[in-house]
Design an enzyme around this catalytic site. Structure first.
Site, short mmCIF file in Angstrom:
data_model
loop_
_atom_site.label_atom_id
_atom_site.label_comp_id
_atom_site.label_asym_id
_atom_site.label_seq_id
_atom_site.Cartn_x
_atom_site.Cartn_y
_atom_site.Cartn_z
N ASP A 28 -5.28 73.91 25.36
CA ASP A 28 -6.74 73.55 24.28
C ASP A 28 -7.37 73.57 24.55
OD1 ASP A 28 -7.64 73.51 22.08
OD2 ASP A 28 -6.94 70.43 21.83
N GLY A 29 -9.00 73.63 24.78
CA GLY A 29 -10.34 73.71 25.39
C GLY A 29 -11.11 74.50 25.35
N ARG A 41 -16.90 82.19 22.87
CA ARG A 41 -15.44 81.50 23.11
C ARG A 41 -14.60 82.26 23.70
NH1 ARG A 41 -13.89 77.55 19.67
NH2 ARG A 41 -12.14 78.64 19.54
N HIS A 45 -10.86 81.31 26.47
CA HIS A 45 -9.92 82.21 26.60
C HIS A 45 -9.48 82.80 28.25
CE1 HIS A 45 -9.62 80.39 22.80
NE2 HIS A 45 -10.43 81.65 22.01
N SER A 73 -1.05 80.12 17.99
CA SER A 73 -0.49 79.63 16.63
C SER A 73 -0.40 80.39 15.37
CB SER A 73 -0.91 78.29 16.61
OG SER A 73 -2.22 78.33 15.56
N GLU A 75 -1.23 79.28 12.65
CA GLU A 75 -2.00 79.41 12.00
C GLU A 75 -3.79 79.62 12.52
OE1 GLU A 75 -0.06 76.56 13.04
OE2 GLU A 75 0.22 76.88 10.65
N ASN A 76 -3.67 80.84 14.33
CA ASN A 76 -4.66 80.55 14.42
C ASN A 76 -4.88 81.93 13.98
OD1 ASN A 76 -3.47 79.29 17.87
ND2 ASN A 76 -5.51 78.78 16.71
N TRP A 77 -4.58 82.94 12.92
CA TRP A 77 -4.77 83.80 12.24
C TRP A 77 -6.14 83.96 11.86
CZ3 TRP A 77 -2.89 88.20 15.00
CH2 TRP A 77 -1.49 88.38 15.14
N ARG A 196 -1.41 67.66 26.98
CA ARG A 196 -2.12 68.08 25.91
C ARG A 196 -3.37 68.06 26.51
NH1 ARG A 196 -3.34 69.07 19.63
NH2 ARG A 196 -4.94 70.66 19.76
C1 FPP Z 1 -6.89 76.12 21.98
O1 FPP Z 1 -8.43 76.16 22.42
C2 FPP Z 1 -6.49 78.26 22.82
C3 FPP Z 1 -5.84 78.93 21.93
C4 FPP Z 1 -5.99 79.19 20.54
C5 FPP Z 1 -5.97 79.63 22.97
C6 FPP Z 1 -5.12 80.13 23.85
C7 FPP Z 1 -4.51 81.33 25.39
C8 FPP Z 1 -5.24 80.96 26.39
C9 FPP Z 1 -4.68 80.04 27.09
C10 FPP Z 1 -5.32 82.65 26.38
C11 FPP Z 1 -4.18 82.15 28.16
C12 FPP Z 1 -2.95 82.94 27.53
C13 FPP Z 1 -1.65 83.84 27.90
C14 FPP Z 1 -0.41 83.88 27.94
C15 FPP Z 1 -2.63 85.00 28.73
P1 FPP Z 1 -9.23 76.04 21.30
O2 FPP Z 1 -9.84 77.83 21.34
O3 FPP Z 1 -8.62 75.84 20.05
O4 FPP Z 1 -10.71 75.50 21.98
P2 FPP Z 1 -11.42 74.16 20.92
O5 FPP Z 1 -10.67 72.96 20.54
O6 FPP Z 1 -12.13 74.32 22.15
O7 FPP Z 1 -12.40 74.99 20.78
#
Ligand code: FPP
Length: 248
Positions: A28-29, A41, A45, A73, A75-77, A196
């Protein structure tokens, strides 16, 4: 018991007696990391994907047997379409590279989650990664993609009830072990430790059934900034925990 000792050549040596067998990580983050830098963003990633690679290799090097990372997840869609697209492109390019990169590696790659919603390209890459690594003898890496624990449990309940209906199971066979056997993580030990980063105190639909007795470590680092030394710190915290599994 101390987690790290000194080996003969004076480098840090992990004490296997207090090493978790299975670690879960909620990566996360990424978004906040990018925002802090005035970047889109998707840059967060990409940076997160580099960290993922580094930490995966490190876990395998120090003798972790199972690593489960939460990449996407159910929910991420709901995120903006262009963020979802950039994540799908990142997964695709990563999985193409992973095929080459992990070729001489011992890591077994598994995907947990509902693959059916991904593009055919991506599904094929997932299958190729799983097939080409399945006979290896190293760390099992579960990449949770389109994964949601509630969805996983509903799917297990449906499959159990279908198997009761078709006579493969009787109602008396249903117990905790059987439910575990119908989850994506069937045959694997439950996570000992879930980390986490990014300071959020939430489980976010990750390994709900499997984490009944898991130790949680929340760290104040955004995932792209996460270093091997942060993993060491989490392992140290874990090694000081007194796990009682409901006993005294
Ligand atoms: C959550 O952070 C992260 C994700 C939804 C994507 C995680 C994916 C990767 C780290 C890419 C690597 C994975 C592979 C298999 C190549 P967030 O975007 O919710 O961060 P925020 O809470 O700061 O907005």
């Amino acid at each position: 018991m101390a987690l790290f000792g000194k080996s003969k050549n004076n480098s840090a040596e992990v004490n296997p007696a207090v090493l978790p067998v299975h670690i879960g990580i909620i990566m996360d983050g990424n978004g906040r990391w990018a925002k802090k830098r005035g970047l889109p963003r998707k840059a967060g990633h990409s940076a997160g994907a580099k960290t993922f690679r580094k930490i995966t290799r490190y876990c395998s090097d120090i003798g972790i047997k199972y690593l489960t990372v939460y990449a996407f997840s159910t929910e991420n869609w709901k995120r903006p379409q262009d963020e979802v697209n950039s994540l799908m492109n990142l997964f695709k390019s990563y999985l193409e590279e992973a095929l080459a990169d992990f070729k001489d590696d011992s890591i077994v790659v598994r995907f947990i989650g509902d693959k059916s919603q991904f593009s055919e390209d991506l599904r094929n890459l997932m299958t190729e990664n799983e097939e080409s690594s399945k006979d290896r003898d190293g760390m099992v890496l579960n990449i949770a993609m389109n994964y949601g624990s509630r969805d996983e449990i509903v799917r297990a309940v449906k499959n159990i009830s279908a198997d009761v209906k078709n006579g493969r199971l009787s109602e008396d066979d249903i117990n905790e072990q059987l439910v575990s056997d119908y989850l994506y993580t069937a045959g694997q030990p439950d996570p000992d430790l879930i980390i986490r980063p990014s300071g959020e105190y939430r489980i976010s639909n990750f390994l709900l059934w499997q984490s009944a007795y898991t130790e949680f470590v929340i760290m104040n680092k955004l995932w792209p900034d996460f270093e091997k030394s942060d993993l060491d710190e989490a392992l140290n915290i874990y090694s000081g925990r007194n796990r009682r599994y409901g006993g005294v």
